[in-house]
Scaffold this active site. Sequence first.
Site, short mmCIF file in Angstrom:
data_model
loop_
_atom_site.label_atom_id
_atom_site.label_comp_id
_atom_site.label_asym_id
_atom_site.label_seq_id
_atom_site.Cartn_x
_atom_site.Cartn_y
_atom_site.Cartn_z
N ARG A 2 0.72 -1.37 0.02
CA ARG A 2 0.22 0.08 0.04
C ARG A 2 1.00 1.34 -0.05
O ARG A 2 1.83 1.34 0.87
CB ARG A 2 -0.88 0.00 1.28
N ARG B 272 -7.21 18.81 8.75
CA ARG B 272 -6.19 18.81 9.51
C ARG B 272 -5.74 20.09 10.19
O ARG B 272 -6.24 20.96 9.35
CB ARG B 272 -4.90 18.26 8.75
N THR C 217 -5.66 -0.93 10.51
CA THR C 217 -5.53 -0.05 11.28
C THR C 217 -5.26 -0.81 12.77
O THR C 217 -6.23 -1.20 13.31
CB THR C 217 -6.52 1.37 11.18
N LYS D 110 -12.89 3.09 1.49
CA LYS D 110 -12.55 3.16 2.66
C LYS D 110 -13.77 3.43 3.48
O LYS D 110 -14.39 4.78 3.44
CB LYS D 110 -11.55 4.24 2.92
P1 PGA Z 1 -5.71 5.97 6.84
O1 PGA Z 1 -6.83 4.93 6.72
O2 PGA Z 1 -4.53 5.19 7.39
O3 PGA Z 1 -5.54 6.47 5.58
O4 PGA Z 1 -6.25 6.99 7.75
C1 PGA Z 1 -7.28 3.90 7.48
C2 PGA Z 1 -8.02 4.17 8.56
O5 PGA Z 1 -8.52 5.48 8.86
O6 PGA Z 1 -8.11 3.36 9.48
MN MN Z 2 -8.47 6.89 7.49
#
Ligand code: PGA
Ligand code: MN
Length: 492
Positions: free
Chosen positions: A33, A74, A278, A220
Amino acid sequence: MVRRTKIVATLGPAINTEDILQQLIAAGVNVVRINMSHGTAAERVHWIEQTRAIARRLNTEVGILVDLQGPKIRVSRFKSGKVQLVTGQQFILDADLANDQGTEQAVGIDYKTLPTDVHSGDILLLDDGRVVLEVKKIEGKKIHCQVNLGGVLSNNKGINRQGGGLSAQALTQKDQQDIVFAAQHEVDYVALSFPRSAADVVHCRELLVSAGSKAGVIAKIERVEAVDALDEIIKVSDAVMVARGDLGVEIGFAELPAIQKRIISRARALDRAVITATQMMESMIDSPIPTRAEVSDVANAVLDGTDAVMLSAETASGHYPVQAVESMAEICLVAERQKDNQVSLPISAEQFERVDQALAMAAMYAANNLGVKAIIALTESGATTLWMSRVNSDIPIYGISRNPMARGRMTLYRGVYPIELDITNYKRWEIIRVVLTMLRDQGIVQAGERIVVTRGDATGIEGFTNTLKVVTVEAPPPNLPQSRDLGEGASS
Ligand code: PGA
Ligand code: MN
């Protein structure tokens, strides 16, 4: 036994030589990734080229996934890099403040319309909930907050609103440029961050297609709105990701286990792949062994039926990237073995729309009930193997394809092993024998074993699988000089 659950590993500063990338892939990574939120274009190109070279060297297939940054909201930067916020103090998110002028009292925000999106009483979670703010009032471009949970806040940390509902567009300008990058480099998957609806996913695919890419689109699931529109989003995606980081912040982390199970089971029911992501091995950023809780988390995702488990900072910036992959691989393998309901019949009342889908289901039904050693799908797009792998089984599915994009797609599917072979080089009648001989010579199948094969009458066309065969692997021909030595008749 070969591991069925796939491992996705995020690349980052910890993977800074070709040697360490090779170790990572050799340890069991199926998909790499590339996170577009970090790093430079030159680094990404390097990783893509190295991954392909290593995969060729190791005679394996590794998929490449480009993960778009999306409209992550952010804070901007602080004069001193970071500040310490104290519970109870006042703090201002100020859309008018310059990018690098943050202090203990206020910080800039890059998403300039945030002040019109939030209301007094809203809870804002910064840095995945490590700092919590409560909105007190909005004054022009300034959001006045009270710090409900203090802590260190550093440059560019994310902001989520509890309960979701921020209006940011799913595809930013940067995402659109990154889609062109993904198309140019012919990556296998593109992950869309923070989609709110099926329309966002469709839009992403349109941009990919117009850039000339056939990459699979991964939605996602990390917003409350996406959970609410789950089925519609799954239907227009090739795969979904249980993005537990942002989702846990928006929805409350206690909700995650149940939602994870629901996302996985809906994805499987709707014939799509699913990644669980995650903090799976988070402690391995700094430790060579996982916690017992992490071991259980990975194993439970496998038992839930996920196609793949994902590593983020563990491999991107951790101290033990290779160990994290090795541990994960071992946990998956053991969890798969201990699953007691490994084999289920495709009990489906659904009416198949496509011949190839019906054939895939028939193949699984035959394989699971006949006791075969392997399923071989001669496939142009990989679609047949995706349908097959939605049915629980412990029989390996080999997806034979000449098409690199199809093989790349298959790297993500649970229990599916892509293999390169161009069957259009052979005559129709000899193809199955050529394939079986190749797999036998590689030790993947043995003489005397029964195998289920699917293929199309029209070789080399997508969506044309219409034939199901059960065959037995033949013994290799006797070695000719040797049989002559033995004299006539001895070889019969
Ligand atoms: P990210 O996506 O790592 O790009 O934030 C995965 C998540 O939010 O769990
Ligand atoms: Mn994320």
